[in-house]
Design a protein around this motif. Structure first.
Motif, PDB file in Angstrom:
ATOM      1  N   SER A  90      85.460  42.823   8.121  1.00 12.12           N
ATOM      2  CA  SER A  90      86.546  43.673   7.631  1.00 12.12           C
ATOM      3  C   SER A  90      86.881  44.751   8.648  1.00 12.12           C
ATOM      4  O   SER A  90      88.064  45.034   8.916  1.00 12.12           O
ATOM      5  CB  SER A  90      86.147  44.306   6.299  1.00 12.12           C
ATOM      6  N   LEU A  91      85.849  45.355   9.228  1.00  7.90           N
ATOM      7  CA  LEU A  91      86.086  46.406  10.207  1.00  7.90           C
ATOM      8  C   LEU A  91      86.820  45.862  11.432  1.00  7.90           C
ATOM      9  O   LEU A  91      87.742  46.512  11.950  1.00  7.90           O
ATOM     10  CB  LEU A  91      84.752  47.029  10.628  1.00  7.90           C
ATOM     11  N   PHE A  92      86.459  44.665  11.886  1.00  4.75           N
ATOM     12  CA  PHE A  92      87.117  44.089  13.058  1.00  4.75           C
ATOM     13  C   PHE A  92      88.599  43.836  12.775  1.00  4.75           C
ATOM     14  O   PHE A  92      89.461  44.114  13.615  1.00  4.75           O
ATOM     15  CB  PHE A  92      86.436  42.784  13.470  1.00  4.75           C
ATOM     16  N   ALA A  93      88.893  43.316  11.584  1.00  6.36           N
ATOM     17  CA  ALA A  93      90.296  43.052  11.244  1.00  6.36           C
ATOM     18  C   ALA A  93      91.110  44.347  11.239  1.00  6.36           C
ATOM     19  O   ALA A  93      92.205  44.417  11.809  1.00  6.36           O
ATOM     20  CB  ALA A  93      90.378  42.361   9.887  1.00  6.36           C
ATOM     21  N   LEU A  94      90.569  45.393  10.616  1.00  2.00           N
ATOM     22  CA  LEU A  94      91.306  46.656  10.543  1.00  2.00           C
ATOM     23  C   LEU A  94      91.425  47.295  11.923  1.00  2.00           C
ATOM     24  O   LEU A  94      92.473  47.855  12.264  1.00  2.00           O
ATOM     25  CB  LEU A  94      90.601  47.609   9.572  1.00  2.00           C
ATOM     26  N   ALA A  95      90.351  47.222  12.731  1.00  6.49           N
ATOM     27  CA  ALA A  95      90.398  47.792  14.072  1.00  6.49           C
ATOM     28  C   ALA A  95      91.396  47.054  14.958  1.00  6.49           C
ATOM     29  O   ALA A  95      91.921  47.623  15.921  1.00  6.49           O
ATOM     30  CB  ALA A  95      89.008  47.765  14.704  1.00  6.49           C
TER      31      ALA A  95
END
Length: 496
Positions: A226-231
């Motif tokens: 999730s963090l990678f997608a948002l970043a």
């Protein structure tokens, strides 16, 4: 990511403090701090006039007093804030059927679902009109962010503060996000930020460059992905109109540890009533009652009881909370008490409304039986002594019931409505003014003056007026040529 900035995020500016300033003419333009006023109190909201002194939300109130000793320190008035919030949410509902409230003063809106054309100019015009409507209806200001995703719309509203509007133009997301701290990403709190810092990751760009595999290794599969997608600028979270509330609760931290058993029971009963009030305002009922206790040594425990069915009856919740606190040892001191209701539903079970009365009858029967047993005993109570009632909930003492809280509303039989400026040494100081009046006069009374009584907040939200008409009794909004709001540091911008 949408091709047009049609997701709107509204965040009201210094909401609690601004509402108090709008309701109290003598405080407009002056530093106002709202929160718990005791030694353990915490700042809920500070006005922008107070923030220049370094005061901010979640700061210890004692520190705020050192930084800004001349501010007005007020206890919250949630009935006023809900009144204003309802008006603001009503304005948002006119824009779209998809409104996702996050709190009393914050919400997402899907403008496309409301028929707004997917063009930058159309979205910006809606945002500007919303700011004008909020100012006209409430006298307060809100900051608006517009973007192609929820994450970016929220970042835009932060950049717009105070009293402004920022549009993030599609195609510019990564240039904006890259240099930001990882804390700008939803879901990244102190613990996650520290884990990333230890790995040498400090910014959003560095998170994206690390790659999904590395973030999954550091944070776990779900959180890392999730963090990678948002970043990477990918945020496909929709605006959800109906957020399912899991529980309703209230809690209080006390200035001094409570050791008196009857005081603990009284506070639990009071919290239970407040909890049910919020439950009813939400149009819900609940099946499980929870009591939270934080003791003198900061250890925290909870106790819960599940009823036969969902209820919003204050007597039922109060009795359940009483039974739960009776099973907790509190003699060494209690710092915090809380009462909550979980297992929420949209209906009540009618037979539960009689449950409290049945339980009270059972308690009274047990009390009578105990008194009869004592009377029949050869070792009865000493002459003139009374048998103790079974787990009583004491009535509030005169000191508690006549405790005037700074900022709260009162009405005097001769002078009319006003608000408490302060109290002590048997006296209470009241300023008599109303949202639509000039700054009022201050008078002092005895705390037990029978002519002075608590009151509900006066209406702050005005009925609708013709477009452009100033709000009666509230600061007029200066609308300049082109329809833009002229307001201090506020304004609008397009990030491109």
């Amino acid at each position: 990511m949408r091709g047009a900035p049609t997701i709107l995020h509204l965040d009201m500016d210094a909401f609690y403090a601004a509402a108090e300033q709008a309701a109290k003419p003598s405080l407009r333009g002056k530093p106002v701090i709202v929160g718990g006023l005791g030694p353990r109190g915490v700042v809920s909201t500070a006005s922008y006039e107070a923030r220049v002194f370094g005061v901010h939300s979640a700061m210890a109130m004692a520190q705020a007093r050192r930084l800004c000793p001349n501010a007005a320190y007020l206890t919250p008035r949630f009935s006023l804030y809900r009144q204003v919030s309802d008006a603001v949410m009503g304005l948002l509902a006119r824009l779209s059927p998809l409104v996702e409230p996050l709190s009393l003063d914050e919400a997402f809106v899907d403008l496309e679902a409301g028929g707004v054309e997917p063009r930058l100019e159309a979205a910006r015009a809606v945002g500007e009109r919303l700011r004008r409507d909020i100012a006209a209806a409430t006298g307060l200001s809100g900051s608006v962010g517009l973007a192609g995703s929820k994450m970016l719309a929220k970042i835009a509203s932060e950049q717009a503060k105070p009293d402004g509007l920022v549009v993030i133009e599609p195609g510019t997301e990564m240039a904006l996000l890259g240099p930001m701290s990882v804390r700008a990403i939803p879901g990244v709190g102190p613990a996650t930020a520290e884990a990333l810092r230890r790995a040498g990751i400090h910014t959003v760009a560095e998170s994206a460059e690390a790659g999904e595999a590395e973030l999954v290794r550091l944070l776990g599969k779900a959180h890392g992905a999730s963090l990678f997608a948002l970043a990477s600028g990918r945020d496909e979270r929709p605006v959800v109109a109906d957020r399912d509330t899991k529980s309703v609760s209230v809690e209080d931290t006390f200035d001094e540890d409570l050791t008196d058993r009857s005081r603990v029971q009284f506070e639990v009963a009071r919290l239970a009533d407040r909890c049910v009030e919020r439950l009813r305002e939400a149009g819900r009922s609940g099946r499980t009652v929870v009591v939270k206790v934080r003791r003198y040594d900061f250890s925290t425990l909870t106790r819960s009881e599940t009823l036969r069915g969902p209820t919003d009856d204050p007597s039922v919740v109060r009795e359940a909370a009483r039974r739960l606190i009776d099973g907790v040892e509190t003699s060494e001191g209690v710092r915090l008490l809380g009462v909550g209701v979980t297992g929420l539903a949209d209906y009540t079970q009618e037979d539960l409304f009689a449950q409290a009365a049945m339980e009270r009858e059972a308690l009274e029967e047990a009390q009578r039986a105990r008194e009869e047993a004592v009377a029949a005993s050869d070792h009865g109570p000493a002459p003139g002594a009374e048998s103790a009632p079974l787990s009583p909930i004491s009535e509030p003492s005169a000191e508690l019931s006549r405790h005037w809280l700074p900022g709260h509303d009162v009405v005097h039989a001769e002078y009319g409505p006003g608000w408490v400026q302060g109290s002590g040494v048997g006296r209470v100081t009241v300023r008599f003014e109303q949202p639509w009046s000039a700054p009022g006069r201050v008078r002092t009374f005895a705390v037990d003056d029978p002519a002075l009584n608590p009151a509900e907040p006066l209406p702050l939200v005005r009925p609708e007026t013709p477009s452009g008409a100033p709000a009666a009794g509230l600061p007029a909004v200066d609308v300049g040529a082109g329809g833009e709001v002229a307001a201090g540091a506020g304004g609008s911008a397009v990030v491109s």
